[in-house]
Design a protein around this motif. Structure first.
Motif, PDB file in Angstrom:
ATOM      1  N   PRO A 148      29.860  36.428   8.205  1.00  0.00           N
ATOM      2  CA  PRO A 148      29.202  37.726   7.940  1.00  0.00           C
ATOM      3  C   PRO A 148      27.790  37.593   7.387  1.00  0.00           C
ATOM      4  O   PRO A 148      27.487  38.061   6.290  1.00  0.00           O
ATOM      5  N   GLY A 149      26.930  36.910   8.126  1.00  0.00           N
ATOM      6  CA  GLY A 149      25.549  36.722   7.706  1.00  0.00           C
ATOM      7  C   GLY A 149      24.783  36.039   8.825  1.00  0.00           C
ATOM      8  O   GLY A 149      25.334  35.782   9.901  1.00  0.00           O
ATOM      9  N   VAL A 150      23.514  35.747   8.559  1.00  0.00           N
ATOM     10  CA  VAL A 150      22.647  35.141   9.579  1.00  0.00           C
ATOM     11  C   VAL A 150      22.652  33.628   9.412  1.00  0.00           C
ATOM     12  O   VAL A 150      22.320  33.116   8.344  1.00  0.00           O
ATOM     13  N   HIS A 156      21.587  36.754   4.264  1.00  0.00           N
ATOM     14  CA  HIS A 156      22.048  38.148   4.440  1.00  0.00           C
ATOM     15  C   HIS A 156      23.569  38.228   4.429  1.00  0.00           C
ATOM     16  O   HIS A 156      24.158  38.859   5.301  1.00  0.00           O
ATOM     17  N   PRO A 205      25.859  39.431   1.815  1.00  0.00           N
ATOM     18  CA  PRO A 205      26.139  39.973   0.478  1.00  0.00           C
ATOM     19  C   PRO A 205      27.621  39.962   0.125  1.00  0.00           C
ATOM     20  O   PRO A 205      27.967  40.076  -1.047  1.00  0.00           O
ATOM     21  N   ASN A 206      28.486  39.804   1.134  1.00  0.00           N
ATOM     22  CA  ASN A 206      29.920  39.856   0.848  1.00  0.00           C
ATOM     23  C   ASN A 206      30.541  38.483   0.609  1.00  0.00           C
ATOM     24  O   ASN A 206      31.760  38.366   0.474  1.00  0.00           O
ATOM     25  N   ASN A 264      27.159  34.588  14.030  1.00  0.00           N
ATOM     26  CA  ASN A 264      27.262  35.809  13.225  1.00  0.00           C
ATOM     27  C   ASN A 264      28.467  36.631  13.708  1.00  0.00           C
ATOM     28  O   ASN A 264      28.751  36.683  14.904  1.00  0.00           O
ATOM     29  N   ASP A 265      29.165  37.281  12.784  1.00  0.00           N
ATOM     30  CA  ASP A 265      30.422  37.964  13.152  1.00  0.00           C
ATOM     31  C   ASP A 265      30.222  39.128  14.131  1.00  0.00           C
ATOM     32  O   ASP A 265      31.001  39.298  15.084  1.00  0.00           O
ATOM     33  N   THR A 272      29.722  47.039  14.139  1.00  0.00           N
ATOM     34  CA  THR A 272      31.040  46.781  13.559  1.00  0.00           C
ATOM     35  C   THR A 272      31.059  47.355  12.138  1.00  0.00           C
ATOM     36  O   THR A 272      30.185  47.050  11.326  1.00  0.00           O
ATOM     37  N   GLY A 326      30.994  45.274   5.668  1.00  0.00           N
ATOM     38  CA  GLY A 326      29.594  45.634   5.875  1.00  0.00           C
ATOM     39  C   GLY A 326      29.458  46.380   7.194  1.00  0.00           C
ATOM     40  O   GLY A 326      30.457  46.810   7.775  1.00  0.00           O
ATOM     41  N   ILE A 327      28.218  46.550   7.651  1.00  0.00           N
ATOM     42  CA  ILE A 327      27.989  47.032   9.021  1.00  0.00           C
ATOM     43  C   ILE A 327      27.247  45.926   9.756  1.00  0.00           C
ATOM     44  O   ILE A 327      26.146  45.536   9.362  1.00  0.00           O
ATOM     45  N   GLY A 328      27.887  45.395  10.799  1.00  0.00           N
ATOM     46  CA  GLY A 328      27.259  44.356  11.615  1.00  0.00           C
ATOM     47  C   GLY A 328      26.740  44.964  12.896  1.00  0.00           C
ATOM     48  O   GLY A 328      27.143  46.063  13.305  1.00  0.00           O
ATOM     49  N   GLU A 342      21.052  42.508  12.626  1.00  0.00           N
ATOM     50  CA  GLU A 342      21.174  42.989  11.240  1.00  0.00           C
ATOM     51  C   GLU A 342      20.773  44.458  11.055  1.00  0.00           C
ATOM     52  O   GLU A 342      20.112  44.819  10.078  1.00  0.00           O
TER      53      GLU A 342
HETATM   54  C1  BGC Z   1      25.690  41.005   7.113  1.00  0.00           C
HETATM   55  C2  BGC Z   1      25.760  40.881   8.611  1.00  0.00           C
HETATM   56  C3  BGC Z   1      27.185  41.044   9.075  1.00  0.00           C
HETATM   57  C4  BGC Z   1      27.757  42.345   8.564  1.00  0.00           C
HETATM   58  C5  BGC Z   1      29.206  42.528   8.954  1.00  0.00           C
HETATM   59  C6  BGC Z   1      26.341  42.304   6.677  1.00  0.00           C
HETATM   60  O1  BGC Z   1      26.370  42.380   5.282  1.00  0.00           O
HETATM   61  O2  BGC Z   1      24.338  40.985   6.657  1.00  0.00           O
HETATM   62  O3  BGC Z   1      25.244  39.629   9.022  1.00  0.00           O
HETATM   63  O4  BGC Z   1      27.217  40.997  10.485  1.00  0.00           O
HETATM   64  O5  BGC Z   1      27.689  42.384   7.161  1.00  0.00           O
HETATM   65  O6  BGC Z   1      30.018  41.558   8.388  1.00  0.00           O
END
Ligand code: BGC
Length: 260
Positions: free
Chosen positions: A70-72, A80, A82-83, A109-110, A136, A140-142, A156
């Motif tokens: 869940p990030g770059v 990125h 945060p979770n 990335n997810d 998604t 978060g929102i992906g 992002e």
């Molecule tokens: C992240 C994204 C990720 C999304 C869904 C966001 O906080 O920055 O990279 O795709 O959450 O998990």
């Protein structure tokens, strides 16, 4: 099981749950059961590597693993995210996931994984001209951008900021459950997000995945959009399937060793 062609283990690391399954690459579906673990609070790379190892063992899998994060993915670290914990930002953070003697993972990335799954197994319409935006809604929102049949990685879009803060903070799946948002309340918050993206990017269609795919009709029907919107073909499993596709493609050398 690891024959390198017809099946591949895919893992989706979320802010709440880590889940994995062996994917039947020909059918684009799970070949067996889904294995899940709660994501530990402040999960570090080594926590996640250990969880991947346990899931692989439970699934009877040896060999490379596709992992959606869940990030770059930025060289040797993850930004990125945060979770997860801040440890992911340190140089070299991803080494323990990639190590052949550890998780031996191909990383993506997810949301891009979900987009790749849609491109590979979803509606044939995704191959036509134009831009599809996959969003998604989970912790978060992906986002994934699919343009003329190609994935444009690391968009992002959930980080976009509206008048009440970032849309990821106010309209994610987590916001829906923690604030007990009704579909109407959610749509009031999410509508400006879709409007902004429509103005900026002129998509020809939308696909919604993540946890919201399970309640797609109740929520998405409240949005006012000029272009069609549909639920992700693979629903909540899109990240797992897309991670497996990324690993199998890396094995065949089609997209380099990883998707960035
Ligand atoms: C992240 C994204 C990720 C999304 C869904 C966001 O906080 O920055 O990279 O795709 O959450 O998990």
């Amino acid at each position: 099981m690891s024959d390198g062609t017809a099946a591949q283990l895919g893992i989706d690391v979320g802010g709440t749950t880590i889940k994995g399954a062996v994917v039947d690459l020909a059918a684009g579906d799970l070949a067996g059961g889904i294995h899940t673990e709660p994501t530990p609070p402040e999960a570090s790379p080594s926590d996640v590597a250990a969880a991947i190892g346990r899931i692989a063992a439970t699934a009877g899998w040896s060999g490379p693993v596709g992992v959606a994060l869940p990030g770059v993915i930025d060289g040797s670290c993850l930004r990125h995210a945060p979770n997860l914990s801040s440890a992911w930002e340190e140089n070299g953070a991803l080494a323990c996931l990639r190590a052949p003697e550890g998780a031996n993972a191909v990383l993506i990335n997810d949301a891009d994984a979900a987009g790749l799954a849609e491109l590979t197994y979803g509606d044939a319409g995704l191959d036509r001209d134009g831009l599809t935006i996959v969003l998604t809604f989970g912790t978060g929102i992906g986002s994934a951008l699919l343009h003329n049949g190609d994935l444009i990685a690391n968009s992002e879009l959930g980080g976009l900021v509206g008048s009440n803060g970032s849309f990821e903070e106010i309209a994610s799946g987590r916001a829906i459950s923690s604030e007990e948002l009704s579909p109407v309340e959610w749509a009031r918050r999410a509508q400006p997000f879709f409007d902004e993206l429509e103005t900026m990017l002129n998509p020809s269609r939308w696909v919604v995945g993540g946890g919201l795919s399970e309640n797609f009709d109740r929520f998405a029907s409240r949005l006012r959009l000029s272009k069609p919107i549909s639920v992700a073909h693979l629903g909540v499993h899109a990240g797992v399937v897309g991670a497996a596709v990324a690993a199998s493609r890396a094995g065949r050398g089609r997209e380099g060793s990883e998707l960035r």
